[in-house]
Enzyme design. Structure first.
Site, PDB file in Angstrom:
ATOM      1  N   HIS A 147      43.061  44.733  43.251  1.00  0.00           N
ATOM      2  CA  HIS A 147      42.582  44.544  41.881  1.00  0.00           C
ATOM      3  C   HIS A 147      43.713  43.905  41.084  1.00  0.00           C
ATOM      4  O   HIS A 147      44.776  44.487  40.917  1.00  0.00           O
ATOM      5  CB  HIS A 147      42.158  45.872  41.249  1.00  0.00           C
ATOM      6  CG  HIS A 147      41.555  45.705  39.889  1.00  0.00           C
ATOM      7  ND1 HIS A 147      40.192  45.573  39.686  1.00  0.00           N
ATOM      8  CD2 HIS A 147      42.128  45.618  38.655  1.00  0.00           C
ATOM      9  CE1 HIS A 147      39.956  45.423  38.391  1.00  0.00           C
ATOM     10  NE2 HIS A 147      41.111  45.449  37.748  1.00  0.00           N
ATOM     11  N   CYS A 148      43.464  42.707  40.591  1.00  0.00           N
ATOM     12  CA  CYS A 148      44.512  41.939  39.920  1.00  0.00           C
ATOM     13  C   CYS A 148      44.472  42.193  38.416  1.00  0.00           C
ATOM     14  O   CYS A 148      43.465  41.886  37.759  1.00  0.00           O
ATOM     15  CB  CYS A 148      44.325  40.449  40.203  1.00  0.00           C
ATOM     16  SG  CYS A 148      45.589  39.411  39.430  1.00  0.00           S
ATOM     17  N   PRO A 149      45.548  42.742  37.828  1.00  0.00           N
ATOM     18  CA  PRO A 149      45.549  42.971  36.374  1.00  0.00           C
ATOM     19  C   PRO A 149      45.638  41.679  35.577  1.00  0.00           C
ATOM     20  O   PRO A 149      45.277  41.662  34.391  1.00  0.00           O
ATOM     21  CB  PRO A 149      46.803  43.842  36.174  1.00  0.00           C
ATOM     22  CG  PRO A 149      47.685  43.519  37.333  1.00  0.00           C
ATOM     23  CD  PRO A 149      46.778  43.223  38.479  1.00  0.00           C
ATOM     24  N   GLU A 151      42.016  40.777  35.476  1.00  0.00           N
ATOM     25  CA  GLU A 151      41.184  41.945  35.195  1.00  0.00           C
ATOM     26  C   GLU A 151      39.922  41.938  36.054  1.00  0.00           C
ATOM     27  O   GLU A 151      38.804  42.170  35.579  1.00  0.00           O
ATOM     28  CB  GLU A 151      40.812  41.998  33.710  1.00  0.00           C
ATOM     29  CG  GLU A 151      42.022  42.197  32.798  1.00  0.00           C
ATOM     30  CD  GLU A 151      41.636  42.355  31.347  1.00  0.00           C
ATOM     31  OE1 GLU A 151      40.432  42.295  31.052  1.00  0.00           O
ATOM     32  OE2 GLU A 151      42.542  42.545  30.517  1.00  0.00           O
ATOM     33  N   ASN A 152      40.110  41.646  37.336  1.00  0.00           N
ATOM     34  CA  ASN A 152      38.996  41.599  38.271  1.00  0.00           C
ATOM     35  C   ASN A 152      39.545  41.847  39.670  1.00  0.00           C
ATOM     36  O   ASN A 152      40.741  41.685  39.927  1.00  0.00           O
ATOM     37  CB  ASN A 152      38.305  40.235  38.209  1.00  0.00           C
ATOM     38  CG  ASN A 152      36.969  40.234  38.919  1.00  0.00           C
ATOM     39  OD1 ASN A 152      36.433  41.294  39.282  1.00  0.00           O
ATOM     40  ND2 ASN A 152      36.404  39.060  39.135  1.00  0.00           N
TER      41      ASN A 152
END
Length: 251
Positions: A114-116, A119-120
């Protein structure tokens, strides 16, 4: 060349505009337009990857409805003798290599992380475009770092430091971001060439289908085939077929 204004919100852009003014006087607009196009492309890719379905696992009835509508990404058919585990959170049948994301509240096919930044989740559907996004970001950062460096005129005086503090801060921030993006891109390319994910690489000792496999990586089919399947295949993959086929091979 005009110096960057102190207290500006984007000294790098101002430094670039001073070069742009010189090139405008000469009628040379190719490089400025190319840089602006790359920045715009980077922004559009960011929103595209952020809003894109990373490969959310759908309930069985939704998957059948989606196939009837003729999707460009065909859902893989799993052999009938292979039983899929059911997720304890969203209660859908979870394909191999899928993982439930607590932040997205969905199971994601070939879950990577999950990539901050976007945000996905990064999964089977948006991972290739995520790599394109990282590549464009790296080019923009390298070019922007060069622009920031070219706008600096080093003088040993307090007045010079006051007038260039924001440009210096921008330069060092861009250097840090460039190193981060470069390391992220290289690490992802390595994992893709091995046909593994960030989640599998970091948690292989806790993942049942890797812990109980006789092979170190049951999904690795060689660098060329791994890269082709990742970047060129438009269909979702039934990883169960590859997993059980590789397990039956002599070690």
């Amino acid at each position: 060349r005009r110096r960057s204004l102190p207290g500006s919100c984007c000294s790098v852009c101002l430094g670039y505009l001073s070069d742009l003014r010189r090139q405008e006087e000469r009628g040379e607009l190719l490089q400025p337009l190319l840089f602006v196009s790359l920045v715009l492309c980077s922004v559009l890719l960011h929103f595209r990857v952020s809003l894109m379905d990373p490969g959310f696992v759908q309930p069985e009835e939704e998957a059948k409805a989606g196939e009837g509508e003729g999707q460009s990404l065909v859902l893989p058919q799993v052999p009938g003798d292979i039983k899929l585990r059911r997720c304890g959170y969203c209660l859908v049948k979870q394909p191999l290599r899928a993982k439930h994301c607590q932040l997205c509240q969905h199971c994601v096919r070939r879950y990577d992380h999950h990539c901050p930044w976007i945000e996905n989740c990064v999964g089977e559907k948006n991972h290739p475009l995520f790599m394109v996004y990282l590549s464009v970001q790296l080019v923009v950062l390298l070019w922007g770092t060069h622009v920031a460096w070219s706008g600096l005129y080093f003088e040993q005086s307090w007045e010079w430091l006051q007038h260039n503090i924001f440009l210096l801060m921008s330069f060092f921030l861009m250097v840090i971001f460039t190193i981060v993006v470069l390391l992220l891109l290289v690490s992802h390319l390595y994992l893709i060439s091995c046909n593994t994910t960030t989640w599998e690489f970091m948690s292989s000792h806790r993942i049942s289908y890797l812990r109980h496999s006789e092979l170190e990586n049951p999904f690795d089919q060689g660098i060329i085939l791994n890269l082709w399947r990742f970047f060129c295949s438009r269909h979702l993959t039934a990883w169960e077929k590859i997993y059980f086929h590789r397990k039956s091979e002599p070690v």
